[in-house]
Scaffold this active site. Structure first.
Site, PDB file in Angstrom:
ATOM      1  N   ASN A  39      -7.421  -4.464   0.527  1.00 43.22           N
ATOM      2  CA  ASN A  39      -7.368  -4.759  -0.910  1.00 43.22           C
ATOM      3  C   ASN A  39      -6.550  -3.761  -1.722  1.00 43.22           C
ATOM      4  O   ASN A  39      -6.254  -4.002  -2.882  1.00 43.22           O
ATOM      5  CB  ASN A  39      -8.785  -4.808  -1.484  1.00 43.22           C
ATOM      6  CG  ASN A  39      -9.538  -6.032  -1.011  1.00 43.22           C
ATOM      7  OD1 ASN A  39      -8.929  -7.074  -0.734  1.00 43.22           O
ATOM      8  ND2 ASN A  39     -10.842  -5.909  -0.885  1.00 43.22           N
ATOM      9  N   LYS A  41      -3.407  -1.254  -2.967  1.00 35.85           N
ATOM     10  CA  LYS A  41      -1.971  -1.440  -3.209  1.00 35.85           C
ATOM     11  C   LYS A  41      -1.147  -0.785  -2.111  1.00 35.85           C
ATOM     12  O   LYS A  41      -1.507   0.279  -1.618  1.00 35.85           O
ATOM     13  CB  LYS A  41      -1.602  -0.801  -4.548  1.00 35.85           C
ATOM     14  CG  LYS A  41      -0.104  -0.737  -4.822  1.00 35.85           C
ATOM     15  CD  LYS A  41       0.179  -0.128  -6.178  1.00 35.85           C
ATOM     16  CE  LYS A  41       1.644   0.289  -6.324  1.00 35.85           C
ATOM     17  NZ  LYS A  41       2.582  -0.836  -6.171  1.00 35.85           N
ATOM     18  N   LYS A  43       0.817  -2.756   0.516  1.00 37.13           N
ATOM     19  CA  LYS A  43       1.153  -3.557   1.705  1.00 37.13           C
ATOM     20  C   LYS A  43       2.621  -4.006   1.696  1.00 37.13           C
ATOM     21  O   LYS A  43       3.367  -3.743   2.641  1.00 37.13           O
ATOM     22  CB  LYS A  43       0.222  -4.783   1.781  1.00 37.13           C
ATOM     23  CG  LYS A  43      -1.254  -4.381   1.849  1.00 37.13           C
ATOM     24  CD  LYS A  43      -2.187  -5.573   1.792  1.00 37.13           C
ATOM     25  CE  LYS A  43      -2.294  -6.202   0.419  1.00 37.13           C
ATOM     26  NZ  LYS A  43      -2.961  -5.351  -0.577  1.00 37.13           N
ATOM     27  N   THR A  44       3.005  -4.661   0.606  1.00 39.41           N
ATOM     28  CA  THR A  44       4.382  -5.159   0.533  1.00 39.41           C
ATOM     29  C   THR A  44       5.369  -3.997   0.384  1.00 39.41           C
ATOM     30  O   THR A  44       6.458  -4.021   0.965  1.00 39.41           O
ATOM     31  CB  THR A  44       4.519  -6.162  -0.631  1.00 39.41           C
ATOM     32  OG1 THR A  44       3.655  -7.279  -0.352  1.00 39.41           O
ATOM     33  CG2 THR A  44       5.934  -6.673  -0.780  1.00 39.41           C
ATOM     34  N   THR A  45       4.967  -2.985  -0.365  1.00 40.25           N
ATOM     35  CA  THR A  45       5.823  -1.794  -0.509  1.00 40.25           C
ATOM     36  C   THR A  45       6.120  -1.182   0.855  1.00 40.25           C
ATOM     37  O   THR A  45       7.255  -0.793   1.141  1.00 40.25           O
ATOM     38  CB  THR A  45       5.119  -0.733  -1.386  1.00 40.25           C
ATOM     39  OG1 THR A  45       4.497  -1.356  -2.484  1.00 40.25           O
ATOM     40  CG2 THR A  45       6.093   0.318  -1.864  1.00 40.25           C
ATOM     41  N   ARG A  53      14.333   1.102   6.261  1.00 40.60           N
ATOM     42  CA  ARG A  53      14.479   1.988   7.423  1.00 40.60           C
ATOM     43  C   ARG A  53      15.304   1.307   8.516  1.00 40.60           C
ATOM     44  O   ARG A  53      16.252   1.889   9.044  1.00 40.60           O
ATOM     45  CB  ARG A  53      13.071   2.329   7.926  1.00 40.60           C
ATOM     46  CG  ARG A  53      13.037   3.316   9.046  1.00 40.60           C
ATOM     47  CD  ARG A  53      11.596   3.691   9.362  1.00 40.60           C
ATOM     48  NE  ARG A  53      11.104   4.737   8.464  1.00 40.60           N
ATOM     49  CZ  ARG A  53       9.897   5.294   8.557  1.00 40.60           C
ATOM     50  NH1 ARG A  53       9.046   4.887   9.473  1.00 40.60           N
ATOM     51  NH2 ARG A  53       9.529   6.252   7.731  1.00 40.60           N
ATOM     52  N   PHE A  94       2.749 -18.970  -7.715  1.00 39.68           N
ATOM     53  CA  PHE A  94       1.361 -18.757  -7.331  1.00 39.68           C
ATOM     54  C   PHE A  94       0.644 -20.071  -7.068  1.00 39.68           C
ATOM     55  O   PHE A  94       0.773 -21.023  -7.824  1.00 39.68           O
ATOM     56  CB  PHE A  94       0.609 -18.037  -8.449  1.00 39.68           C
ATOM     57  CG  PHE A  94       0.869 -16.586  -8.459  1.00 39.68           C
ATOM     58  CD1 PHE A  94       0.181 -15.755  -7.596  1.00 39.68           C
ATOM     59  CD2 PHE A  94       1.788 -16.044  -9.317  1.00 39.68           C
ATOM     60  CE1 PHE A  94       0.417 -14.406  -7.605  1.00 39.68           C
ATOM     61  CE2 PHE A  94       2.034 -14.698  -9.334  1.00 39.68           C
ATOM     62  CZ  PHE A  94       1.352 -13.868  -8.470  1.00 39.68           C
ATOM     63  N   TRP A  96      -2.459 -20.670  -7.396  1.00 40.31           N
ATOM     64  CA  TRP A  96      -3.458 -20.998  -8.423  1.00 40.31           C
ATOM     65  C   TRP A  96      -2.774 -21.434  -9.714  1.00 40.31           C
ATOM     66  O   TRP A  96      -3.402 -21.889 -10.647  1.00 40.31           O
ATOM     67  CB  TRP A  96      -4.447 -19.853  -8.679  1.00 40.31           C
ATOM     68  CG  TRP A  96      -3.840 -18.518  -8.854  1.00 40.31           C
ATOM     69  CD1 TRP A  96      -3.480 -17.922 -10.019  1.00 40.31           C
ATOM     70  CD2 TRP A  96      -3.560 -17.578  -7.810  1.00 40.31           C
ATOM     71  NE1 TRP A  96      -2.963 -16.691  -9.766  1.00 40.31           N
ATOM     72  CE2 TRP A  96      -3.011 -16.454  -8.428  1.00 40.31           C
ATOM     73  CE3 TRP A  96      -3.715 -17.583  -6.414  1.00 40.31           C
ATOM     74  CZ2 TRP A  96      -2.605 -15.332  -7.702  1.00 40.31           C
ATOM     75  CZ3 TRP A  96      -3.319 -16.472  -5.701  1.00 40.31           C
ATOM     76  CH2 TRP A  96      -2.777 -15.367  -6.336  1.00 40.31           C
ATOM     77  N   GLU A 131       2.833 -11.810   2.801  1.00 36.88           N
ATOM     78  CA  GLU A 131       1.729 -12.621   2.241  1.00 36.88           C
ATOM     79  C   GLU A 131       1.439 -13.883   3.062  1.00 36.88           C
ATOM     80  O   GLU A 131       0.830 -14.824   2.541  1.00 36.88           O
ATOM     81  CB  GLU A 131       1.993 -13.047   0.771  1.00 36.88           C
ATOM     82  CG  GLU A 131       2.715 -12.043  -0.123  1.00 36.88           C
ATOM     83  CD  GLU A 131       1.887 -10.822  -0.504  1.00 36.88           C
ATOM     84  OE1 GLU A 131       0.698 -10.761  -0.128  1.00 36.88           O
ATOM     85  OE2 GLU A 131       2.446  -9.916  -1.149  1.00 36.88           O
TER      86      GLU A 131
HETATM   87  P1  ATP Z   1       2.546  -3.829  -3.518  1.00 37.04           P
HETATM   88  O1  ATP Z   1       3.475  -5.017  -3.661  1.00 37.04           O
HETATM   89  O2  ATP Z   1       2.498  -3.023  -4.792  1.00 37.04           O
HETATM   90  O3  ATP Z   1       2.778  -3.027  -2.288  1.00 37.04           O
HETATM   91  P2  ATP Z   1       0.382  -5.156  -2.196  1.00 37.04           P
HETATM   92  O4  ATP Z   1       1.383  -5.921  -1.438  1.00 37.04           O
HETATM   93  O5  ATP Z   1      -0.467  -4.192  -1.436  1.00 37.04           O
HETATM   94  O6  ATP Z   1       1.067  -4.410  -3.408  1.00 37.04           O
HETATM   95  P3  ATP Z   1      -0.655  -7.625  -3.268  1.00 37.04           P
HETATM   96  O7  ATP Z   1      -2.042  -8.103  -3.071  1.00 37.04           O
HETATM   97  O8  ATP Z   1       0.432  -8.338  -2.561  1.00 37.04           O
HETATM   98  O9  ATP Z   1      -0.639  -6.065  -2.953  1.00 37.04           O
HETATM   99  O10 ATP Z   1      -0.420  -7.565  -4.806  1.00 37.04           O
HETATM  100  C1  ATP Z   1       0.782  -7.756  -5.464  1.00 37.04           C
HETATM  101  C2  ATP Z   1       0.715  -7.219  -6.860  1.00 37.04           C
HETATM  102  O11 ATP Z   1      -0.614  -6.891  -7.254  1.00 37.04           O
HETATM  103  C3  ATP Z   1       1.492  -5.906  -7.028  1.00 37.04           C
HETATM  104  O12 ATP Z   1       1.959  -5.860  -8.336  1.00 37.04           O
HETATM  105  C4  ATP Z   1       0.444  -4.850  -6.814  1.00 37.04           C
HETATM  106  O13 ATP Z   1       0.758  -3.618  -7.419  1.00 37.04           O
HETATM  107  C5  ATP Z   1      -0.762  -5.476  -7.424  1.00 37.04           C
HETATM  108  N1  ATP Z   1      -2.001  -5.038  -6.737  1.00 37.04           N
HETATM  109  C6  ATP Z   1      -2.122  -4.563  -5.492  1.00 37.04           C
HETATM  110  N2  ATP Z   1      -3.390  -4.234  -5.203  1.00 37.04           N
HETATM  111  C7  ATP Z   1      -4.108  -4.532  -6.292  1.00 37.04           C
HETATM  112  C8  ATP Z   1      -5.496  -4.408  -6.666  1.00 37.04           C
HETATM  113  N3  ATP Z   1      -6.375  -3.926  -5.806  1.00 37.04           N
HETATM  114  N4  ATP Z   1      -5.866  -4.821  -7.907  1.00 37.04           N
HETATM  115  C9  ATP Z   1      -4.964  -5.321  -8.767  1.00 37.04           C
HETATM  116  N5  ATP Z   1      -3.638  -5.461  -8.483  1.00 37.04           N
HETATM  117  C10 ATP Z   1      -3.212  -5.074  -7.289  1.00 37.04           C
HETATM  118 MG    MG Z   2       1.915  -7.859  -1.288  1.00 35.13          MG
END
Ligand code: ATP
Ligand code: MG
Length: 199
Positions: A39, A41, A43-45, A53, A94, A96, A131
């Site tokens: 949950n 933040k 994952k995508t980063t 890389r 999205f 939803w 995702e």
């Molecule tokens: P990021 O893209 O920042 O690496 P992520 O891939 O881990 O995030 P996702 O679930 O794909 O997370 O969420 C995408 C968006 O929601 C991004 O803008 C991210 O910063 C934000 N986000 C990530 N985790 C959370 C959280 N726990 N609560 C609210 N927003 C979140």
């Molecule tokens: Mg993501």
């Protein structure tokens, strides 16, 4: 040498022996399956960081963005001019927001064709399925289709899967699984997602 320096030297020698042993034990060479889930933040980063890389060494990379394709994405804008990068984006936003199972399934299946092609192409060194966990969860893509494509992919190809609630069997298949743990997220304090930081 004083006591502290001696202790430090001994502990460094131990650490070196430990690392050397691990390096010696790692003999196998092949592509990996990595999953970034949880949950928190990042994952995508982390996936885009790995894309950067790999591109840095001149490898070919494919990124398939499920669900969030209509969102801005700084990494994609920065990297898409690299001829070694192919990005395929799901043509719906999205789920939803669209709330239409039929069109979402069709959009998923369309972008999956690109993913399947990349997963069968041995010239692609790294494939990111961003995702994709939600596609399985919503039933837009069946697990068996993904499993087959992963199992049959070229031996040297690495795949990164991102998303929350990763399928149990998928987790079992992976070589590396990282769970981003949410300790705190700014969004929950009412702070807006920030350009260049969150997307
Ligand atoms: P990021 O893209 O920042 O690496 P992520 O891939 O881990 O995030 P996702 O679930 O794909 O997370 O969420 C995408 C968006 O929601 C991004 O803008 C991210 O910063 C934000 N986000 C990530 N985790 C959370 C959280 N726990 N609560 C609210 N927003 C979140
Ligand atoms: Mg993501």
């Amino acid at each position: 040498m004083n006591d502290r320096s001696q202790r430090h030297k001994r502990s460094m020698e131990k650490l070196k022996a430990h690392v050397d042993e691990k390096v010696a034990n790692a003999q196998e060479q092949r592509g990996l399956l990595l999953i970034f889930t949880g949950n928190g933040k990042g994952k995508t980063t982390a996936a885009w960081g790995t894309v950067t890389r790999a591109l840095g060494y001149g490898y070919r990379v494919g990124v398939v963005q499920f669900i969030k394709g209509l969102w801005d994405c700084g990494e994609r804008d920065r990297l898409e001019s690299d001829p070694n990068l192919e990005v395929s984006i799901m043509a719906t936003g999205f789920t939803w927001e669209t709330q239409n199972r039929e069109t979402d399934t069709a959009a998923c299946q369309a972008v999956w064709q690109d993913a399947a092609r990349m997963l069968a192409d041995e010239s692609v060194y790294l494939v990111v399925l961003d995702e994709i966990t939600y596609m399985l969860k919503f039933g837009y893509l069946d697990f068996e289709t993904l499993r087959q494509a992963l199992v049959n992919r070229p031996k040297e190809q690495t795949v990164i899967i991102t998303g929350r609630n990763a399928h149990r069997e998928l987790l079992e298949m992976a070589d590396t699984v990282t769970e981003m743990q949410e300790v705190r997220h700014a969004f929950n304090a009412g702070i807006q997602a920030r350009r260049g930081i969150d997307y």
